[in-house]
Design a protein around this motif. Structure first.
Motif, PDB file in Angstrom:
ATOM      1  N   ARG A   1       0.849  -1.198   0.030  1.00 42.51           N
ATOM      2  CA  ARG A   1      -0.078  -0.041  -0.142  1.00 42.51           C
ATOM      3  C   ARG A   1       0.790   1.241   0.073  1.00 42.51           C
ATOM      4  O   ARG A   1       0.419   2.262  -0.639  1.00 42.51           O
ATOM      5  CB  ARG A   1      -1.025   0.273   1.194  1.00 42.51           C
ATOM      6  CG  ARG A   1      -1.469  -1.071   1.707  1.00 42.51           C
ATOM      7  CD  ARG A   1      -2.462  -2.013   0.793  1.00 42.51           C
ATOM      8  NE  ARG A   1      -2.791  -3.162   1.279  1.00 42.51           N
ATOM      9  CZ  ARG A   1      -3.627  -4.108   0.527  1.00 42.51           C
ATOM     10  NH1 ARG A   1      -3.964  -3.644  -0.805  1.00 42.51           N
ATOM     11  NH2 ARG A   1      -3.762  -5.379   1.022  1.00 42.51           N
ATOM     12  N   LEU A   2       2.086   1.136   0.766  1.00 41.47           N
ATOM     13  CA  LEU A   2       3.018   2.315   0.779  1.00 41.47           C
ATOM     14  C   LEU A   2       3.678   2.474  -0.499  1.00 41.47           C
ATOM     15  O   LEU A   2       4.262   3.679  -0.712  1.00 41.47           O
ATOM     16  CB  LEU A   2       3.726   2.212   2.101  1.00 41.47           C
ATOM     17  CG  LEU A   2       3.114   2.447   3.387  1.00 41.47           C
ATOM     18  CD1 LEU A   2       3.723   2.080   4.485  1.00 41.47           C
ATOM     19  CD2 LEU A   2       2.640   3.935   3.386  1.00 41.47           C
ATOM     20  N   MET A   3       3.869   1.414  -1.149  1.00 36.97           N
ATOM     21  CA  MET A   3       4.705   1.703  -2.493  1.00 36.97           C
ATOM     22  C   MET A   3       3.954   2.482  -3.416  1.00 36.97           C
ATOM     23  O   MET A   3       2.866   2.344  -3.570  1.00 36.97           O
ATOM     24  CB  MET A   3       4.915   0.315  -3.159  1.00 36.97           C
ATOM     25  CG  MET A   3       5.838  -0.571  -2.254  1.00 36.97           C
ATOM     26  SD  MET A   3       5.916  -2.233  -3.118  1.00 36.97           S
ATOM     27  CE  MET A   3       6.842  -3.088  -1.958  1.00 36.97           C
ATOM     28  N   SER A   4       4.807   3.516  -3.818  1.00 32.50           N
ATOM     29  CA  SER A   4       4.091   4.616  -4.561  1.00 32.50           C
ATOM     30  C   SER A   4       4.266   4.209  -6.283  1.00 32.50           C
ATOM     31  O   SER A   4       3.429   4.948  -6.808  1.00 32.50           O
ATOM     32  CB  SER A   4       4.994   5.868  -4.320  1.00 32.50           C
ATOM     33  OG  SER A   4       6.325   5.765  -4.843  1.00 32.50           O
ATOM     34  N   ASN A   5       5.133   3.304  -6.510  1.00 32.09           N
ATOM     35  CA  ASN A   5       5.335   3.131  -8.087  1.00 32.09           C
ATOM     36  C   ASN A   5       5.948   4.396  -8.870  1.00 32.09           C
ATOM     37  O   ASN A   5       5.959   4.332  -9.963  1.00 32.09           O
ATOM     38  CB  ASN A   5       3.879   2.684  -8.682  1.00 32.09           C
ATOM     39  CG  ASN A   5       3.516   1.247  -8.250  1.00 32.09           C
ATOM     40  OD1 ASN A   5       4.178   0.627  -7.846  1.00 32.09           O
ATOM     41  ND2 ASN A   5       2.245   1.201  -8.059  1.00 32.09           N
ATOM     42  N   ARG A   6       6.358   5.433  -7.980  1.00 29.00           N
ATOM     43  CA  ARG A   6       7.121   6.545  -8.677  1.00 29.00           C
ATOM     44  C   ARG A   6       8.293   6.685  -8.265  1.00 29.00           C
ATOM     45  O   ARG A   6       9.283   7.075  -8.859  1.00 29.00           O
ATOM     46  CB  ARG A   6       6.192   7.775  -8.022  1.00 29.00           C
ATOM     47  CG  ARG A   6       4.762   7.953  -8.874  1.00 29.00           C
ATOM     48  CD  ARG A   6       4.337   9.184  -8.390  1.00 29.00           C
ATOM     49  NE  ARG A   6       4.036   9.633  -6.955  1.00 29.00           N
ATOM     50  CZ  ARG A   6       3.057   9.382  -6.378  1.00 29.00           C
ATOM     51  NH1 ARG A   6       2.040   8.744  -6.614  1.00 29.00           N
ATOM     52  NH2 ARG A   6       3.227   9.553  -4.971  1.00 29.00           N
ATOM     53  N   ASP A   7       8.712   6.158  -6.993  1.00 26.77           N
ATOM     54  CA  ASP A   7      10.119   6.238  -6.418  1.00 26.77           C
ATOM     55  C   ASP A   7      10.422   4.875  -6.420  1.00 26.77           C
ATOM     56  O   ASP A   7      10.225   4.130  -5.365  1.00 26.77           O
ATOM     57  CB  ASP A   7      10.039   6.796  -5.087  1.00 26.77           C
ATOM     58  CG  ASP A   7      11.477   6.936  -4.547  1.00 26.77           C
ATOM     59  OD1 ASP A   7      12.310   6.272  -4.864  1.00 26.77           O
ATOM     60  OD2 ASP A   7      11.728   7.750  -3.535  1.00 26.77           O
ATOM     61  N   ASN A   8      11.220   4.194  -7.385  1.00 28.81           N
ATOM     62  CA  ASN A   8      11.780   2.790  -7.453  1.00 28.81           C
ATOM     63  C   ASN A   8      12.765   2.356  -6.116  1.00 28.81           C
ATOM     64  O   ASN A   8      12.567   1.335  -5.691  1.00 28.81           O
ATOM     65  CB  ASN A   8      12.603   2.466  -8.659  1.00 28.81           C
ATOM     66  CG  ASN A   8      12.823   1.162  -9.101  1.00 28.81           C
ATOM     67  OD1 ASN A   8      11.643   0.540  -8.556  1.00 28.81           O
ATOM     68  ND2 ASN A   8      13.627   0.793  -9.633  1.00 28.81           N
ATOM     69  N   ASN A   9      13.579   3.312  -5.843  1.00 32.53           N
ATOM     70  CA  ASN A   9      14.454   3.215  -4.619  1.00 32.53           C
ATOM     71  C   ASN A   9      13.642   2.895  -3.277  1.00 32.53           C
ATOM     72  O   ASN A   9      13.868   1.981  -2.558  1.00 32.53           O
ATOM     73  CB  ASN A   9      15.480   4.325  -4.341  1.00 32.53           C
ATOM     74  CG  ASN A   9      16.697   4.209  -5.383  1.00 32.53           C
ATOM     75  OD1 ASN A   9      16.914   2.904  -5.746  1.00 32.53           O
ATOM     76  ND2 ASN A   9      17.470   5.107  -5.394  1.00 32.53           N
ATOM     77  N   GLN A  10      12.587   3.921  -3.245  1.00 31.01           N
ATOM     78  CA  GLN A  10      11.710   3.530  -1.771  1.00 31.01           C
ATOM     79  C   GLN A  10      10.978   2.612  -2.003  1.00 31.01           C
ATOM     80  O   GLN A  10      10.834   1.784  -0.979  1.00 31.01           O
ATOM     81  CB  GLN A  10      10.733   4.950  -1.759  1.00 31.01           C
ATOM     82  CG  GLN A  10       9.852   4.937  -0.808  1.00 31.01           C
ATOM     83  CD  GLN A  10      10.246   5.182   0.540  1.00 31.01           C
ATOM     84  OE1 GLN A  10      11.469   5.145   0.891  1.00 31.01           O
ATOM     85  NE2 GLN A  10       9.462   5.210   1.360  1.00 31.01           N
TER      86      GLN A  10
END
Length: 467
Positions: free
Chosen positions: A299-308
């Motif tokens: 849920r917290l994965m943004s799919n915008r920040d690959n490193n995060q």
């Protein structure tokens, strides 16, 4: 059932296994989501056949197995250093991990029983205090037990405040990879910044409905313990065919395939309704709470920040929320299964967003250093409460230390709370069946066995193909 009721376990040796590389002492703060967890320990075990039975090519003696396990554990603790530390209180009275490489208590034992004789259906009798260690120090304890047949059981107990099941699974997979001299498929991340609160913080009112500061709860009443209020653990299996049937009943009247109820929602709805249907009207409570643990990593994965997103995939700690529903018992009795499944789906929806988990982090920050608790566990006198935690990522088949896949594996979580706990996970058969660990009040177990024995069947040596 070919099970041996009483067997003895003799501890031969206990020693401390520390990380193989010297480490500098430092403090690892718990995240806001870790602070939602009470001080409870969770157990897990994996059972292996005698390696010679599996293959004549694998001829490993117990002493060699123990050496492999200890050496690879010492190596694994380099990456998973939190498991070699201790929990201590900081100046605010909150728990923190002191990463001082004080190590893991590692016990070698012998049980005068064969694997096929262990009564897994009743873990209170066969596992508790025998095959899964009591953790007396540190964050993790390990016990390796040799069986009369040459099989072995690897049992672990870890502090839930430091790791959720996802994190424990990462550790177990890494340990088994290093035991086979393989590279780690996933490195753990202890980067707490992934779960820092926002400035300014914000949370939706719905979080107040799920969590509560402990000081606001009424004092616990001391009551005489009714025998039916005793908690009991059981391990069942549910066939893939039965799961499919429950899912089709739960999806009755669902016109869109997009809104199909999942297997976990369907089984949860069935369990909620089954227990409610057996509640006698003479009992004082009218309501029944039912919750499902949701993992927030995806849920917290943004799919915008690959490193995060990579850090979150390997994030070591707790990233959980426990949304729940509360309904009148009479309503649960009268309504069809698909109605109950819709209720489950609706309360789960609250926790399926990134904003929910960000809000939960901010909510904890707003209440620190006051300890808080999931509201579903604060049910003193309010009626029954059951929490389901999905173990679908349980990595049984991957926990191969070099002498084959486990013949059986399960979590073991006999915690002291009155709220029930249920953990479904895939069967080691890999055929679509589920193994379901239950820790419920005695009367709830009796209801399930009286009216749902066609769904929840006892795990036996026959089922596990041990005889």
């Amino acid at each position: 059932m070919n099970s041996k009721r009483n067997f003895n376990v003799k501890v031969n040796k206990t020693e401390i296994v520390a990380a193989v590389l010297p480490m500098q002492k430092y403090w690892l703060p718990l995240s806001n989501l870790d602070l939602l967890l009470p001080a409870v320990d969770v157990g897990v075990l994996f059972c292996y056949l005698n390696p010679i039975i599996i293959s004549e090519k694998i001829n490993v003696e117990f002493s060699s197995m123990v050496k492999i396990l200890k050496d690879s554990l010492a190596e694994t603790l380099v990456s998973y250093y939190a498991f070699a530390g201790e929990i201590v209180e900081n100046l605010a009275g909150e728990p923190e991990v002191l990463c001082n490489n004080s190590g893991v208590y590692f016990t070698e034992a012998f049980a005068d029983v064969e694997l096929k004789e262990i009564n897994f259906y009743n873990p209170d009798e066969s596992i508790e205090g025998k095959l899964v260690p009591k953790k007396k120090h540190g964050v993790l304890a390990v016990q390796v037990t040799q069986l009369k047949c040459g099989g072995i059981v690897v049992g672990c107990t870890f502090d839930h405040r430091v790791a959720d099941a996802y994190s424990a699974n990462l550790f177990l997979v890494s340990w088994s990879e290093l035991a086979q001299s393989k590279p780690l498929s996933q490195l753990p991340s202890f980067r707490r910044s992934s779960l820092f609160p926002r400035r300014p913080g914000y949370y939706d009112d719905s979080v107040d409905g799920l969590y509560v500061p402990i000081k606001t709860l009424p004092p616990t009443k001391t009551a005489t313990l009714n025998p039916n209020d005793q908690v009991t653990s059981r391990i069942y299996y549910v066939t893939g065919e039965k799961l499919g049937h429950l899912q089709s009943l739960a999806n009755h009247d669902q016109k869109s395939t997009k809104s199909q109820r999942s297997k976990i929602e369907s089984l949860s709805a069935f369990l909620w309704k089954t227990i409610a249907c057996g509640v006698k009207e003479t009992l004082s409570f009218k309501n029944f709470r039912f919750g499902i643990v949701v993992d927030g990593r995806t849920r917290l994965m943004s799919n915008r920040d690959n490193n995060q997103d990579k850090l979150l995939k390997g994030y070591f700690g707790n990233v959980l929320s426990i949304p729940f529903g509360e309904k009148k018992i009479e309503e649960l009795k009268e309504k069809p299964l698909n109605w109950v499944a819709n209720v489950v789906h609706e309360f789960l929806d609250i926790a399926k967003t990134r904003e929910h988990f960000l809000g939960l982090i901010d909510w904890v920050e707003a209440h620190r250093p006051e300890p808080v608790v999931a509201k579903i566990y604060a049910t003193e006198g309010d009626g029954p409460a059951v929490v389901v935690s999905s173990g679908q990522q349980f990595p049984a088949k991957k926990i191969n230390f070099g002498w084959g896949e486990p013949a059986f594996g399960s979590y073991h979580f006999p915690w002291a709370g009155k709220s029930g706990y249920v953990m479904p996970m895939p069967s080691p058969k890999g055929n679509g069946d589920w193994i379901v660990y239950m820790h419920l009040l005695k009367w709830q177990i009796e209801l399930i066995e009286a009216s749902a024995a066609h769904v929840f069947e006892p795990v036996t040596a026959n089922y596990l193909n041990l005889i």
